[in-house]
Design an enzyme around this catalytic site. Structure first.
Site, short mmCIF file in Angstrom:
data_model
loop_
_atom_site.label_atom_id
_atom_site.label_comp_id
_atom_site.label_asym_id
_atom_site.label_seq_id
_atom_site.Cartn_x
_atom_site.Cartn_y
_atom_site.Cartn_z
N ARG A 238 12.85 37.13 35.36
CA ARG A 238 12.66 38.53 35.71
C ARG A 238 11.99 38.60 37.08
NH1 ARG A 238 15.80 39.52 32.39
NH2 ARG A 238 15.72 40.98 30.64
N GLU A 267 15.34 46.74 40.40
CA GLU A 267 16.80 46.61 40.48
C GLU A 267 17.47 47.97 40.29
OE1 GLU A 267 17.77 43.73 37.48
OE2 GLU A 267 16.62 42.15 38.46
N HIS A 286 21.92 40.35 39.01
CA HIS A 286 21.49 40.18 37.62
C HIS A 286 22.70 39.97 36.70
CE1 HIS A 286 17.99 41.20 34.69
NE2 HIS A 286 18.78 40.26 34.19
#
Ligand code: GLV
Ligand code: GLV
Length: 321
Positions: A238, A267, A286
């Site tokens: 993360r 994000e 991601h």
């Protein structure tokens, strides 16, 4: 009255058809735009189950008003977007999608490591932009992967699956984790190290830890300073585990030589993000678990967890806090 299930992003019909047989299912119908927080909050007030994405914030305020809610099934192994303590206090089950994404995420993590080490994206752009004029001995020379030392921070299932891949490349494997992993030591020859030792000794520092109070901002300026100047930092855990300003400075000042990042503090990132100005950064949106097969499995597992809880049973993969 049928239980209401709210799904926060468009999912393939076949993964949720089982839910539709039993429940009143409603789905946010846009694939690339997240459900606005206000809409989600309204939907949550009536729902018995939510099927959520890692980008949805399921916080205490939302949960406080969600009086019928019995289960939140998150389409991710991570669940830092959910206030699991507030959910537990209300007797709401939180479920995630471990196991089904382990190998897929390990593949991507290793691909990112290889891309950063061998300058794959930079080289591919070089050819596409018509810059390749001649062969030369050190053209876009990267660094070796085989026989180097990988240091894995967060030795859960995915960390161990990455270690297995590293073993195939004859790498030395160090790891750091909250608790020792005897199975990884025995089967993979992984060696436990303190966080500091791992930073100092690894050629590749790979972050696969979950985000929580003890891992937030774990990678500070000091951690990057400890690393070899030739080290490459990979993050598929993360974003918020890393101080991004410190990472940017470490890359700029040559404290480390490159980074491969699948996750960011906030994000999505736009093209003006400072890290994107550096040629030694490989950035991905991601996509760790994003293979078609695995994303389908994850959606099916979420549906199964919802079905189980709404029929009075235990979820298959509940989060334990
Ligand atoms: C992805 O980051 C996940 O937690 O599954
Ligand atoms: C969970 O702990 C995982 O790393 O898959």
């Amino acid at each position: 009255m049928k239980d209401r299930v709210y799904i926060t992003r468009k999912l393939p019909e076949e993964t949720i058809s089982g839910l539709k047989e039993h429940y009143h299912v409603e789905m946010w119908d846009k694939e690339d735009i997240p459900v606005p927080a206000e809409v989600l909050r309204e939907k949550a007030k009536e729902a018995s189950a939510l099927l959520t994405m890692l980008s949805d914030s399921i916080d205490g305020d939302l949960l406080a008003e969600a009086h019928r809610l019995k289960v939140v099934a998150n389409l991710a192994v991570g669940y830092d977007n959910i206030d699991v303590k507030a959910a537990a206090e209300k007797g709401i089950t939180v479920a995630n999608t471990p196991d089904v994404l382990t190998d897929t995420t390990a593949d991507l993590t290793f691909a990112l490591l290889m891309a950063a080490a061998r300058r794959i994206t930079e080289s591919a752009e070089y050819v596409k932009e018509g810059k390749w004029k001649s062969w030369s001995p050190l053209l876009l020379a990267g660094q070796d992967i085989h026989h180097k030392t990988i240091g894995i921070v967060g030795m859960g299932n995915i960390g161990q699956a990455v270690a297995k891949r590293a073993k195939g490349f004859d790498m030395n494997i160090l790891y750091h984790n909250r608790s020792r992993r005897p199975e990884a030591e025995e089967k993979l020859g992984a060696v436990y190290a303190s966080f500091e030792e791992l930073c100092e000794q690894s050629d590749y520092v790979v972050c696969l830890a979950p985000l929580n109070e003890s891992t937030k901002n774990l990678f500070t300026e000091e951690a990057f300073r400890r690393m070899k100047n030739s080290a490459i930092f990979i993050n598929a855990g993360r974003g918020a585990i890393v101080d991004e300003d410190a990472l940017y400075r470490a890359l700029l000042d040559g404290e480390i030589s490159g980074a491969g990042l699948d996750v960011f503090v906030k994000e999505p990132i736009g093209k003006d993000h400072p890290l994107l100005s550096l040629s030694n950064v490989v950035a991905l949106p991601h996509i760790g678990s994003s293979s078609t097969e695995t994303r389908m499995e994850m959606a099916r597992l979420c549906a199964e967890n919802i079905n189980l809880v709404l029929s009075g049973k235990q979820a298959k993969t509940p989060v334990h806090i």
